[in-house]
Design an enzyme around this catalytic site. Structure first.
Site, PDB file in Angstrom:
ATOM      1  N   GLU A 198       0.807  -1.229   0.000  1.00 10.51           N
ATOM      2  CA  GLU A 198       0.000   0.000   0.000  1.00 10.51           C
ATOM      3  C   GLU A 198       0.839   1.278   0.000  1.00 10.51           C
ATOM      4  O   GLU A 198       0.727   2.135   0.869  1.00 10.51           O
ATOM      5  CB  GLU A 198      -0.984  -0.030   1.178  1.00 10.51           C
ATOM      6  N   ASN A 240       2.228  -4.784  -3.333  1.00 13.60           N
ATOM      7  CA  ASN A 240       0.853  -5.227  -3.094  1.00 13.60           C
ATOM      8  C   ASN A 240      -0.014  -4.035  -2.696  1.00 13.60           C
ATOM      9  O   ASN A 240       0.415  -3.178  -1.920  1.00 13.60           O
ATOM     10  CB  ASN A 240       0.873  -6.263  -1.961  1.00 13.60           C
ATOM     11  N   HIS A 269     -10.104  -6.460  -2.814  1.00 12.76           N
ATOM     12  CA  HIS A 269     -11.194  -6.271  -1.858  1.00 12.76           C
ATOM     13  C   HIS A 269     -12.294  -5.488  -2.593  1.00 12.76           C
ATOM     14  O   HIS A 269     -12.183  -4.278  -2.777  1.00 12.76           O
ATOM     15  CB  HIS A 269     -10.725  -5.476  -0.637  1.00 12.76           C
ATOM     16  N   GLU A 320      -5.878 -10.916  -1.869  1.00 12.97           N
ATOM     17  CA  GLU A 320      -6.676 -10.742  -0.640  1.00 12.97           C
ATOM     18  C   GLU A 320      -8.167 -10.652  -0.986  1.00 12.97           C
ATOM     19  O   GLU A 320      -8.886  -9.775  -0.522  1.00 12.97           O
ATOM     20  CB  GLU A 320      -6.238  -9.472   0.118  1.00 12.97           C
ATOM     21  N   ASP A 371     -11.995 -10.629  -1.395  1.00 15.67           N
ATOM     22  CA  ASP A 371     -13.328 -10.777  -0.813  1.00 15.67           C
ATOM     23  C   ASP A 371     -14.258  -9.797  -1.511  1.00 15.67           C
ATOM     24  O   ASP A 371     -13.817  -8.820  -2.115  1.00 15.67           O
ATOM     25  CB  ASP A 371     -13.355 -10.611   0.717  1.00 15.67           C
TER      26      ASP A 371
END
Length: 350
Positions: A164, A205, A241, A270, A272
């Protein structure tokens, strides 16, 4: 993005049928030689992995742990390898949580993604409670990276080296590392990690870089610059996400392709897909379609090496604690029952 209308219509039908199978109890996974065919088995046929994040507190839940060990061939420690956990005091390292997950993965013949070496969040107090000069912080950062990478050398296949690093508009995030060391801290972190483990894959990432836009452009331009300078960078991790209310990133496949053309691997790290609660059949069907679409996008790009959901069950999802009134983001529900998303992923992998 290249359209596949026939496939999309088929997958929409799959989502509806999957919902019916869940209700009727007929949606058991296929069997091969008496053993269930898992998501990992299906992904392996395409040369990909299919993984899940996990965290240490939930490993006391035996039904959870059993499914984690059987359905997936890769796991990511959600918190156990972050700086606050691994170096809680300066120069004092604690590998307890990370080692527990590595040992679990070894017992289940799974590979581990290291997460994460450099991040602005979840830092120990001894980093955040004082001001640093560049001459002070640089050796601290180097020591942390190299000590952790050496400890897990040969035990993890990839590292999220810097996590990030950019804001939504593509400017650098004003982390303690950026403010103190400048943008060069990213290249330094990658070089230090490579020195500590010449074989591990090194990634940058971030979230909200799934589609082509200002933030993903920043990573594309940085990656191109780093590659031109010979800085060791192997891949880009797209956290993925997503939220139903914000729309699907339709340029995902094209985005994966442009990083591949730079000679980089990509991974959905990651995943979802949250929704505003309550969950409805319509929302679950839309979620299933999105899971199928992102799986399809990864399979369409050779250098997209795998998909990891950010834990696999709603029971342990991070979403409700951080997004009030939202949840139901994962392919299994809180009782470890597969949702329409699970069957849609299976259909895409087939």
């Amino acid at each position: 993005m290249r359209s596949r209308p026939m496939r999309k219509n088929r997958l929409r039908l799959v989502g509806v049928l999957a919902a019916a199978l869940v209700v009727t109890g007929l949606g058991a996974p296929a069997q091969a030689h008496g053993k269930p065919v898992t998501l990992a088995d299906l992904a392996h046929r395409h040369g990909r992995y299919f993984g899940s994040a996990t965290d240490n507190p939930e490993l006391v839940d035996e039904p959870y742990k059993k499914l984690l060990g059987s359905e997936f061939d890769q796991i990511t420690p959600g918190n156990g390898m972050k700086w606050y956990a691994t170096e809680p005091e300066q120069g004092v390292f604690d590998w307890t949580n990370g080692d527990e997950i590595v040992n679990l993965a070894r017992a289940n013949h799974q590979k581990v993604r290291g997460h994460t070496l450099v991040w602005h969040s979840q830092l120990p107090d001894w980093i955040t409670s004082r001001e640093w000069t560049a001459d002070e912080l640089r050796p601290v950062l180097k020591k942390h990276i190299q000590t952790e990478v050496r400890h897990y050398r040969g035990k993890v296949f990839a590292w999220d080296v810097v996590n990030e690093a950019f804001n939504e508009d593509g400017t650098y995030r004003e982390s303690v590392f950026y403010k103190t060391l400048g943008p060069g801290y990213i290249a330094d972190a990658l070089r230090w990690a490579r020195q500590a483990d010449p074989k591990v894959k090194l990634y940058l990432n971030d979230y909200n870089i799934e589609g082509i836009g200002a933030k993903s452009d920043a990573y594309y331009n940085l990656a191109k610059e780093l590659k031109a300078k010979g800085v060791p960078l192997d891949g880009i991790g797209l956290q993925t996400h997503l939220a139903l209310q914000y729309g699907y990133p339709t340029t995902l496949e094209d985005n994966l392709r442009r990083f591949a053309k730079l000679g980089l691997d990509t991974a959905l790290t990651e995943v979802d897909i949250r929704m505003i609660l309550p969950a409805t059949e319509e929302k679950l069907a839309q979620q299933a379609q999105w899971y199928a679409d992102l799986t399809d996008a990864c399979l369409a790009v050779r250098r997209c090496v795998g998909i990891t959901v950010w834990d696999y069950t709603d029971k342990y999802s991070w979403i409700p604690a951080f997004f009030e009134g939202q949840g139901a983001a994962l392919p299994w529900d809180e009782q470890f029952q597969p949702k329409p998303a699970y069957y849609a992923i299976r259909a895409a992998l087939k």
